[in-house]
Design a protein around this motif. Sequence first.
Motif, PDB file in Angstrom:
ATOM      1  N   ASP A 117       0.815  -1.214   0.000  1.00 39.89           N
ATOM      2  CA  ASP A 117       0.000   0.000   0.000  1.00 39.89           C
ATOM      3  C   ASP A 117       0.845   1.260   0.000  1.00 39.89           C
ATOM      4  N   ARG A 118       1.956   1.240   0.752  1.00 42.22           N
ATOM      5  CA  ARG A 118       2.842   2.406   0.816  1.00 42.22           C
ATOM      6  C   ARG A 118       4.294   1.924   0.778  1.00 42.22           C
ATOM      7  N   PRO A 119       4.766   1.569  -0.392  1.00 40.84           N
ATOM      8  CA  PRO A 119       6.085   0.941  -0.494  1.00 40.84           C
ATOM      9  C   PRO A 119       7.273   1.874  -0.280  1.00 40.84           C
ATOM     10  N   GLU A 120       6.989   3.133   0.052  1.00 42.25           N
ATOM     11  CA  GLU A 120       8.079   4.056   0.344  1.00 42.25           C
ATOM     12  C   GLU A 120       8.060   4.515   1.794  1.00 42.25           C
ATOM     13  N   ARG A 185      12.494  -0.798  -0.743  1.00 43.67           N
ATOM     14  CA  ARG A 185      11.560   0.321  -0.801  1.00 43.67           C
ATOM     15  C   ARG A 185      11.496   0.909  -2.208  1.00 43.67           C
ATOM     16  N   HIS A 186      10.396   1.587  -2.477  1.00 42.87           N
ATOM     17  CA  HIS A 186      10.240   2.317  -3.731  1.00 42.87           C
ATOM     18  C   HIS A 186      10.616   3.771  -3.490  1.00 42.87           C
ATOM     19  N   GLU A 187      11.249   4.380  -4.463  1.00 41.00           N
ATOM     20  CA  GLU A 187      11.561   5.799  -4.374  1.00 41.00           C
ATOM     21  C   GLU A 187      10.310   6.612  -4.676  1.00 41.00           C
ATOM     22  N   ALA A 188      10.406   7.922  -4.464  1.00 41.63           N
ATOM     23  CA  ALA A 188       9.244   8.786  -4.689  1.00 41.63           C
ATOM     24  C   ALA A 188       8.763   8.719  -6.129  1.00 41.63           C
ATOM     25  N   HIS A 189       9.701   8.504  -7.060  1.00 38.16           N
ATOM     26  CA  HIS A 189       9.338   8.463  -8.476  1.00 38.16           C
ATOM     27  C   HIS A 189       8.959   7.053  -8.931  1.00 38.16           C
ATOM     28  N   GLY A 190       8.953   6.094  -7.983  1.00 37.57           N
ATOM     29  CA  GLY A 190       8.584   4.722  -8.322  1.00 37.57           C
ATOM     30  C   GLY A 190       9.733   3.764  -8.124  1.00 37.57           C
ATOM     31  N   ALA A 191       9.528   2.516  -8.501  1.00 34.05           N
ATOM     32  CA  ALA A 191      10.552   1.490  -8.319  1.00 34.05           C
ATOM     33  C   ALA A 191      11.717   1.715  -9.276  1.00 34.05           C
ATOM     34  N   ASP A 192      12.933   1.312  -8.852  1.00 35.01           N
ATOM     35  CA  ASP A 192      14.110   1.455  -9.707  1.00 35.01           C
ATOM     36  C   ASP A 192      14.959   0.189  -9.664  1.00 35.01           C
ATOM     37  N   PHE A 193      14.311  -0.954  -9.668  1.00 33.84           N
ATOM     38  CA  PHE A 193      15.020  -2.221  -9.574  1.00 33.84           C
ATOM     39  C   PHE A 193      15.398  -2.725 -10.965  1.00 33.84           C
ATOM     40  N   ILE A 194      16.401  -3.581 -11.004  1.00 36.97           N
ATOM     41  CA  ILE A 194      16.921  -4.013 -12.301  1.00 36.97           C
ATOM     42  C   ILE A 194      16.394  -5.367 -12.748  1.00 36.97           C
TER      43      ILE A 194
END
Length: 249
Positions: A117-120, A185-194
């Motif tokens: 629900d709130r991944p950040e 965690r997700h950043e404010a702009h969204g996920a950044d995983f590879i």
Amino acid sequence: MSPGRQTAIGLTLALLIVGGWLTLHIWGVFFQSLAWPAVALAPLLILAQSWLGAGMFIVAHDSMHGSLAPGRPRLNAAIGQLCVGAYAAFSYRTLNVCHHQHHRAPGSAADPDFHADRPEAFGPWFMAFFTRYFGLRELLIVSAVVGIYLFVLKASPLNMMLFWGLPAIVSALQLFVFGTWLPHRHEAHGADFIDRHNARTLQMPWILSLLTCFHFGLHHEHHSSPATPWWRLPTLHREGLRPASTEQV
């Protein structure tokens, strides 16, 4: 590395971690003076106990993956339950089931250790994480032990708070921050995983990696090779199993 050598190293390190935690726990709760000058050692004792408490969970975590003692599932389970049970009456079986589900669906709504629900958000995620594993059963057992310490063994309430309660909270935060929240965690702009592991590695010097969470900040490496024990994660990182996108700490 042969399974026998990995087992020997893993059990030796586990003995040092568990033995160190138990020694400091007994000393702090029953023998540490809070009068000057002995009280000057209290902060160091609290920090050491917090670090070793996090280590108890890392030992149990390796037990879940069978990397503590490869090919010996009963020994892994026994040591894992000893670690999480002594720490705060946690159920190794519950932790084990949820942790393997975490690996099957990391960073998704099906991940019991992820706050979809709130991944950040730190606060809601930590509370959900903590209350998932520390429930009524654990509260009753810990309360019974507290009663024995206070009324049978005559422990000091202040010593119990300083050298049992406080280190338990600090180590829980260590594990959550460096082993779950920052890696997933997700950043404010969204996920950044590879990749599908939805995990990032926290770049820091070797000693800081050890002191924060027993190298568990090398989290992409762990998800890529879950059978690698905690003490070999830096080697895995150096050998090139490192994500292209990492977070600096």
